[in-house]
Write a protein that holds these residues in place. Sequence first.
Motif, short mmCIF file in Angstrom:
data_model
loop_
_atom_site.label_atom_id
_atom_site.label_comp_id
_atom_site.label_asym_id
_atom_site.label_seq_id
_atom_site.Cartn_x
_atom_site.Cartn_y
_atom_site.Cartn_z
N ALA A 38 0.87 -1.16 0.00
CA ALA A 38 0.00 0.00 0.00
C ALA A 38 0.92 1.23 0.00
CB ALA A 38 -0.92 -0.03 1.22
N ARG A 39 0.44 2.34 0.49
CA ARG A 39 1.26 3.55 0.47
C ARG A 39 2.45 3.39 1.41
NH1 ARG A 39 0.81 7.17 -3.41
NH2 ARG A 39 -1.46 7.16 -3.14
N VAL A 40 3.64 3.64 0.89
CA VAL A 40 4.88 3.57 1.67
C VAL A 40 5.50 4.96 1.66
CG1 VAL A 40 7.15 2.50 1.88
CG2 VAL A 40 5.20 1.14 1.07
N HIS A 41 5.96 5.43 2.82
CA HIS A 41 6.52 6.78 2.89
C HIS A 41 7.93 6.80 2.35
CE1 HIS A 41 7.58 10.60 5.36
NE2 HIS A 41 7.33 10.87 4.08
N THR A 42 8.07 7.35 1.17
CA THR A 42 9.37 7.48 0.50
C THR A 42 9.49 8.91 -0.04
OG1 THR A 42 8.49 6.88 -1.67
CG2 THR A 42 9.24 5.07 -0.24
N PRO A 43 10.70 9.30 -0.47
CA PRO A 43 10.83 10.61 -1.14
C PRO A 43 9.93 10.73 -2.37
CG PRO A 43 12.99 9.78 -0.52
CD PRO A 43 12.00 8.67 -0.24
N PHE A 44 9.66 9.60 -3.03
CA PHE A 44 8.75 9.60 -4.18
C PHE A 44 7.36 10.09 -3.76
CE2 PHE A 44 5.46 7.50 -6.66
CZ PHE A 44 5.85 7.72 -7.97
N GLY A 52 7.41 13.83 -3.12
CA GLY A 52 7.44 14.56 -4.39
C GLY A 52 6.13 14.48 -5.14
N PHE A 53 5.50 13.32 -5.08
CA PHE A 53 4.20 13.09 -5.72
C PHE A 53 3.15 14.03 -5.13
CE2 PHE A 53 0.10 10.89 -5.51
CZ PHE A 53 -0.12 10.57 -6.84
N ILE A 54 3.12 14.13 -3.81
CA ILE A 54 2.14 15.00 -3.14
C ILE A 54 2.40 16.46 -3.49
CG2 ILE A 54 1.32 15.83 -0.91
CD1 ILE A 54 1.84 13.02 0.21
N ALA A 55 3.67 16.86 -3.44
CA ALA A 55 4.02 18.26 -3.73
C ALA A 55 3.65 18.65 -5.16
CB ALA A 55 5.52 18.46 -3.50
N LYS A 56 3.83 17.71 -6.09
CA LYS A 56 3.54 18.00 -7.50
C LYS A 56 2.04 18.07 -7.78
CE LYS A 56 4.11 16.08 -12.17
NZ LYS A 56 4.67 14.96 -12.97
N ILE A 90 -3.00 16.14 2.55
CA ILE A 90 -2.98 14.94 1.72
C ILE A 90 -2.14 13.84 2.36
CG2 ILE A 90 -2.30 13.98 -0.52
CD1 ILE A 90 -4.82 15.72 -0.58
N PHE A 91 -1.02 14.24 2.99
CA PHE A 91 -0.18 13.24 3.67
C PHE A 91 -0.98 12.54 4.76
CE2 PHE A 91 2.77 11.70 6.86
CZ PHE A 91 3.74 11.07 6.09
N GLU A 92 -1.72 13.31 5.53
CA GLU A 92 -2.54 12.74 6.60
C GLU A 92 -3.63 11.83 6.04
OE1 GLU A 92 -3.70 12.32 10.72
OE2 GLU A 92 -1.89 13.02 9.69
N LYS A 93 -4.25 12.27 4.95
CA LYS A 93 -5.31 11.47 4.33
C LYS A 93 -4.76 10.15 3.80
CE LYS A 93 -8.76 11.65 0.63
NZ LYS A 93 -9.34 12.49 -0.47
N LEU A 94 -3.62 10.20 3.14
CA LEU A 94 -3.02 8.98 2.60
C LEU A 94 -2.55 8.05 3.72
CD1 LEU A 94 -0.94 10.43 -0.38
CD2 LEU A 94 -3.10 9.18 -0.49
N SER A 95 -2.04 8.63 4.78
CA SER A 95 -1.60 7.81 5.92
C SER A 95 -2.76 7.05 6.53
CB SER A 95 -0.94 8.70 6.98
OG SER A 95 0.23 9.31 6.50
N SER A 98 -5.50 6.21 5.11
CA SER A 98 -6.22 5.32 4.20
C SER A 98 -5.83 3.86 4.44
CB SER A 98 -5.95 5.70 2.74
OG SER A 98 -4.60 5.45 2.38
N GLN A 99 -4.71 3.65 5.13
CA GLN A 99 -4.37 2.30 5.60
C GLN A 99 -5.07 2.08 6.94
OE1 GLN A 99 -2.02 3.10 2.46
NE2 GLN A 99 -1.61 4.30 4.29
N PRO A 100 -5.81 1.00 7.10
CA PRO A 100 -6.51 0.77 8.37
C PRO A 100 -5.59 0.82 9.58
CG PRO A 100 -7.36 -0.72 6.73
CD PRO A 100 -6.19 0.00 6.09
N ILE A 101 -4.32 0.46 9.39
CA ILE A 101 -3.39 0.46 10.52
C ILE A 101 -3.04 1.87 10.96
CG2 ILE A 101 -1.15 0.49 9.33
CD1 ILE A 101 -0.41 -1.98 11.09
N GLY A 102 -3.39 2.88 10.12
CA GLY A 102 -3.27 4.27 10.52
C GLY A 102 -2.00 4.99 10.12
#
Length: 254
Positions: free
Chosen positions: A182-188, A191-195, A204-209, A211-215
């Motif tokens: 699922a979503r993994v926190h990387t520099p990619f 950069g994806f969010i900033a773009k 958006i970072f909070e929303k994406l975080s 979106s994984q049930p584990i939080g």
Amino acid sequence: MFSLINKSAVITGGGSGIGRAIALLFAKQGAQVHIIELNADAATGVVEEIAAAGGQAKAYAANVADQQAVVAIFKEIGGVDILVNNAGIAHVGNLENTAEADLDRVYNVNVKGAYNCLYAAVPLMKQNGGGVILNMASIAAHVGLTDRFAYSMSKGAIFAITLSVARDYMPDNIRCNSISPARVHTPFVDGFIAKNYPGKEDEIFEKLSKSQPIGRMGKPEEIASLALYLCSDESGFITGTDYPIDGGFITLNN
């Protein structure tokens, strides 16, 4: 356990994020690591990290979508025991706002790039008496994600490619599996969010975080640990299998 001593491991996209974490861990476990990376400086930086820790690694600057370049690199490497097809790019958009050029760009890196490396690596593995292949799929291969048409297409293809290669090359002692993060926190991701979401990065970072049930998002090192298991002799009974590593995203998002 999980020793890769005397193993030659090729990792695409190993200059940052998940690929970097896999390269560092595999080298720590004794593998001779070969990083194929479009960003030559990033790859060199990882090679220097590995060398500083006492490991062995080499960087090769190439676009995995270029078959001629990929085949030449594998010929230079020679024996290959492990291939990790990790290089990939993303695209935001549904069917209607995905241009042909966007679809081609994603396909060329994510699908053709994996094919090119498989095309170059499998004959070498056959000559060597076997090997292990690990493809980087995604939760996008298993569930519908909003505005990820091209990306989902590419990762669905990776899932199917994994099954096909695993089936065809079992007689050659070649195992092939995939990982679906699922979503993994990387520099990619940063950069994806900033773009794509300028001015809304924190939201958006909070929303994406969440979106994984584990939080939270996954960590590159967590993906690397699973990759190590699947590429080690301890997983010798596993082939043709995809492993979601997703904080419960596929099965618990209800």
